[in-house]
Design a protein around this motif. Structure first.
Motif, PDB file in Angstrom:
ATOM      1  N   GLN A  10       0.809  -1.211   0.000  1.00 16.93           N
ATOM      2  CA  GLN A  10       0.000   0.000   0.000  1.00 16.93           C
ATOM      3  C   GLN A  10       0.847   1.268   0.000  1.00 16.93           C
ATOM      4  OE1 GLN A  10      -2.518  -0.342   3.430  1.00 16.93           O
ATOM      5  NE2 GLN A  10      -4.101  -1.411   2.301  1.00 16.93           N
ATOM      6  N   ALA A  11       2.130   1.128   0.062  1.00 11.29           N
ATOM      7  CA  ALA A  11       2.986   2.286   0.264  1.00 11.29           C
ATOM      8  C   ALA A  11       3.144   3.158  -0.971  1.00 11.29           C
ATOM      9  CB  ALA A  11       4.352   1.828   0.747  1.00 11.29           C
ATOM     10  N   TYR A  12       2.911   2.642  -2.136  1.00 15.37           N
ATOM     11  CA  TYR A  12       3.142   3.393  -3.369  1.00 15.37           C
ATOM     12  C   TYR A  12       1.873   3.460  -4.196  1.00 15.37           C
ATOM     13  CZ  TYR A  12       7.884   2.377  -1.918  1.00 15.37           C
ATOM     14  OH  TYR A  12       9.018   2.282  -1.185  1.00 15.37           O
ATOM     15  N   PRO A  13       1.603   4.595  -4.815  1.00 11.87           N
ATOM     16  CA  PRO A  13       0.409   4.686  -5.653  1.00 11.87           C
ATOM     17  C   PRO A  13       0.533   3.767  -6.864  1.00 11.87           C
ATOM     18  CG  PRO A  13       1.732   6.693  -5.823  1.00 11.87           C
ATOM     19  CD  PRO A  13       2.363   5.841  -4.763  1.00 11.87           C
ATOM     20  N   VAL A  14      -0.584   3.216  -7.267  1.00 11.17           N
ATOM     21  CA  VAL A  14      -0.610   2.349  -8.437  1.00 11.17           C
ATOM     22  C   VAL A  14      -0.251   3.181  -9.659  1.00 11.17           C
ATOM     23  CG1 VAL A  14      -2.106   0.959  -9.929  1.00 11.17           C
ATOM     24  CG2 VAL A  14      -2.291   0.773  -7.439  1.00 11.17           C
ATOM     25  N   GLN A  15       0.728   2.723 -10.408  1.00  9.54           N
ATOM     26  CA  GLN A  15       1.181   3.448 -11.590  1.00  9.54           C
ATOM     27  C   GLN A  15       0.692   2.829 -12.886  1.00  9.54           C
ATOM     28  OE1 GLN A  15       5.155   3.005  -9.923  1.00  9.54           O
ATOM     29  NE2 GLN A  15       5.445   5.198 -10.204  1.00  9.54           N
ATOM     30  N   VAL A  16       0.454   1.515 -12.857  1.00 14.15           N
ATOM     31  CA  VAL A  16      -0.030   0.815 -14.049  1.00 14.15           C
ATOM     32  C   VAL A  16      -1.243  -0.021 -13.654  1.00 14.15           C
ATOM     33  CG1 VAL A  16       0.532  -0.803 -15.903  1.00 14.15           C
ATOM     34  CG2 VAL A  16       2.320   0.694 -14.978  1.00 14.15           C
ATOM     35  N   LEU A  17      -2.324   0.171 -14.384  1.00 14.94           N
ATOM     36  CA  LEU A  17      -3.560  -0.565 -14.143  1.00 14.94           C
ATOM     37  C   LEU A  17      -3.831  -1.450 -15.352  1.00 14.94           C
ATOM     38  CD1 LEU A  17      -5.962  -0.732 -12.099  1.00 14.94           C
ATOM     39  CD2 LEU A  17      -7.132   0.883 -13.596  1.00 14.94           C
ATOM     40  N   PHE A  18      -3.845  -2.756 -15.132  1.00 12.27           N
ATOM     41  CA  PHE A  18      -4.163  -3.713 -16.192  1.00 12.27           C
ATOM     42  C   PHE A  18      -5.656  -3.994 -16.118  1.00 12.27           C
ATOM     43  CE2 PHE A  18       0.281  -4.447 -15.204  1.00 12.27           C
ATOM     44  CZ  PHE A  18       0.858  -4.497 -16.467  1.00 12.27           C
ATOM     45  N   ILE A  19      -6.319  -3.935 -17.275  1.00 12.37           N
ATOM     46  CA  ILE A  19      -7.770  -4.112 -17.244  1.00 12.37           C
ATOM     47  C   ILE A  19      -8.248  -5.181 -18.212  1.00 12.37           C
ATOM     48  CG2 ILE A  19      -8.156  -2.196 -18.860  1.00 12.37           C
ATOM     49  CD1 ILE A  19     -10.802  -1.724 -17.186  1.00 12.37           C
ATOM     50  N   ASP A  20      -9.104  -6.027 -17.670  1.00 14.35           N
ATOM     51  CA  ASP A  20      -9.861  -7.010 -18.429  1.00 14.35           C
ATOM     52  C   ASP A  20     -11.181  -6.330 -18.802  1.00 14.35           C
ATOM     53  OD1 ASP A  20     -10.831  -9.423 -19.445  1.00 14.35           O
ATOM     54  OD2 ASP A  20     -11.431 -10.173 -17.482  1.00 14.35           O
ATOM     55  N   PHE A  21     -11.842  -6.783 -19.833  1.00 15.71           N
ATOM     56  CA  PHE A  21     -13.127  -6.189 -20.214  1.00 15.71           C
ATOM     57  C   PHE A  21     -14.300  -7.053 -19.752  1.00 15.71           C
ATOM     58  CE2 PHE A  21     -11.450  -3.732 -24.194  1.00 15.71           C
ATOM     59  CZ  PHE A  21     -10.727  -2.894 -23.381  1.00 15.71           C
ATOM     60  N   ASP A  22     -14.355  -8.303 -20.255  1.00 17.22           N
ATOM     61  CA  ASP A  22     -15.455  -9.205 -19.913  1.00 17.22           C
ATOM     62  C   ASP A  22     -15.390  -9.564 -18.438  1.00 17.22           C
ATOM     63  OD1 ASP A  22     -16.304  -9.366 -22.642  1.00 17.22           O
ATOM     64  OD2 ASP A  22     -14.703 -10.805 -23.021  1.00 17.22           O
ATOM     65  N   GLY A  23     -16.479  -9.299 -17.724  1.00 14.30           N
ATOM     66  CA  GLY A  23     -16.507  -9.561 -16.294  1.00 14.30           C
ATOM     67  C   GLY A  23     -16.030  -8.390 -15.460  1.00 14.30           C
ATOM     68  N   VAL A  24     -15.574  -7.325 -16.129  1.00 17.91           N
ATOM     69  CA  VAL A  24     -15.111  -6.127 -15.428  1.00 17.91           C
ATOM     70  C   VAL A  24     -15.911  -4.914 -15.913  1.00 17.91           C
ATOM     71  CG1 VAL A  24     -13.152  -4.589 -14.980  1.00 17.91           C
ATOM     72  CG2 VAL A  24     -12.799  -7.063 -15.058  1.00 17.91           C
ATOM     73  N   LEU A 141     -13.119  -9.118  -9.328  1.00 17.03           N
ATOM     74  CA  LEU A 141     -14.519  -8.720  -9.429  1.00 17.03           C
ATOM     75  C   LEU A 141     -15.380  -9.949  -9.656  1.00 17.03           C
ATOM     76  CD1 LEU A 141     -12.983  -6.151 -11.422  1.00 17.03           C
ATOM     77  CD2 LEU A 141     -15.004  -5.323 -10.267  1.00 17.03           C
ATOM     78  N   ASP A 142     -16.641  -9.832  -9.340  1.00 15.56           N
ATOM     79  CA  ASP A 142     -17.606 -10.880  -9.646  1.00 15.56           C
ATOM     80  C   ASP A 142     -17.963 -10.744 -11.119  1.00 15.56           C
ATOM     81  OD1 ASP A 142     -19.860 -12.473 -10.058  1.00 15.56           O
ATOM     82  OD2 ASP A 142     -20.889 -11.787  -8.255  1.00 15.56           O
ATOM     83  N   GLY A 143     -17.563 -11.706 -11.922  1.00 19.26           N
ATOM     84  CA  GLY A 143     -17.777 -11.640 -13.359  1.00 19.26           C
ATOM     85  C   GLY A 143     -19.232 -11.608 -13.784  1.00 19.26           C
ATOM     86  N   HIS A 144     -20.130 -11.990 -12.889  1.00 20.62           N
ATOM     87  CA  HIS A 144     -21.554 -11.951 -13.223  1.00 20.62           C
ATOM     88  C   HIS A 144     -22.093 -10.524 -13.256  1.00 20.62           C
ATOM     89  CE1 HIS A 144     -21.155 -16.137 -11.716  1.00 20.62           C
ATOM     90  NE2 HIS A 144     -21.880 -16.359 -12.795  1.00 20.62           N
ATOM     91  N   VAL A 145     -21.406  -9.613 -12.552  1.00 22.18           N
ATOM     92  CA  VAL A 145     -21.874  -8.225 -12.505  1.00 22.18           C
ATOM     93  C   VAL A 145     -20.822  -7.227 -12.977  1.00 22.18           C
ATOM     94  CG1 VAL A 145     -23.606  -8.638 -10.726  1.00 22.18           C
ATOM     95  CG2 VAL A 145     -21.300  -8.002 -10.052  1.00 22.18           C
TER      96      VAL A 145
END
Length: 163
Positions: A10-24, A141-145
């Motif tokens: 938790q000490a450092y801010p997130v610099q890279v966010l990887f994202i999935d589409f389906d289920g997200v 995440l819950d892929g259903h929502v």
């Protein structure tokens, strides 16, 4: 551990966010008319963290090029989408600890290839089996929502803790 000291993850801010589409960004198995139903929530969260870059890890990258995927987002967010993860099948020298954890191996390979391996990262995904168990760099995440209001609140809290 000092109770006032944040854990390393938790000490450092997130610099890279990887994202999935389906289920997200939409439920995993939804009608095409519901695709990207959570885009506005995702973009609002992203705007709250202006120094965070986005890399697409979704299987949508298998059939579409980066410009086409960027076009799915608002202009200001699209500018922050900086790449696609490499395909697991094309990776060489996968460490034993990552064999079988395809999405995590792809994320780490992208970080390595772009000289960002030391930067903090977070993956938004609905498939836990693509990552090593208890990986703190994954927001499941819950892929259903997908990224509904509850999940969006949790993500915002998680990202805020890392600042």
């Amino acid at each position: 551990m000092d109770t006032h000291q944040q854990p390393v993850w938790q000490a450092y801010p997130v610099q890279v966010l990887f994202i999935d589409f389906d289920g997200v960004l939409h439920p995993e198995f939804c009608h095409e008319s519901q695709h990207f139903m959570h885009r506005d929530s995702f973009e609002a969260i992203l705007r709250a963290f202006p120094k965070m870059d986005v890399v697409i890890s979704s299987t949508w990258r298998l059939k579409r090029q980066l410009p086409e995927l960027k076009a799915l987002f608002s202009e200001d967010v699209a500018e922050r989408v900086i790449g696609l993860t490499p395909l697991y099948a094309e990776l060489e020298n996968i460490p034993d600890r990552l064999v079988g954890y395809e999405r995590e191996a792809e994320c780490l390979a992208w970080l390595q290839r772009h000289d960002r391996a030391s930067q903090s990262w977070l993956a938004l995904d609905d498939r836990s089996w693509n990552f090593r168990p208890f990986n703190r760099n994954v927001f499941l995440l819950d892929g259903h929502v997908g990224l509904d209001a509850n999940a969006a609140g949790g993500l915002l809290a998680r990202l805020s803790q890392s600042c």
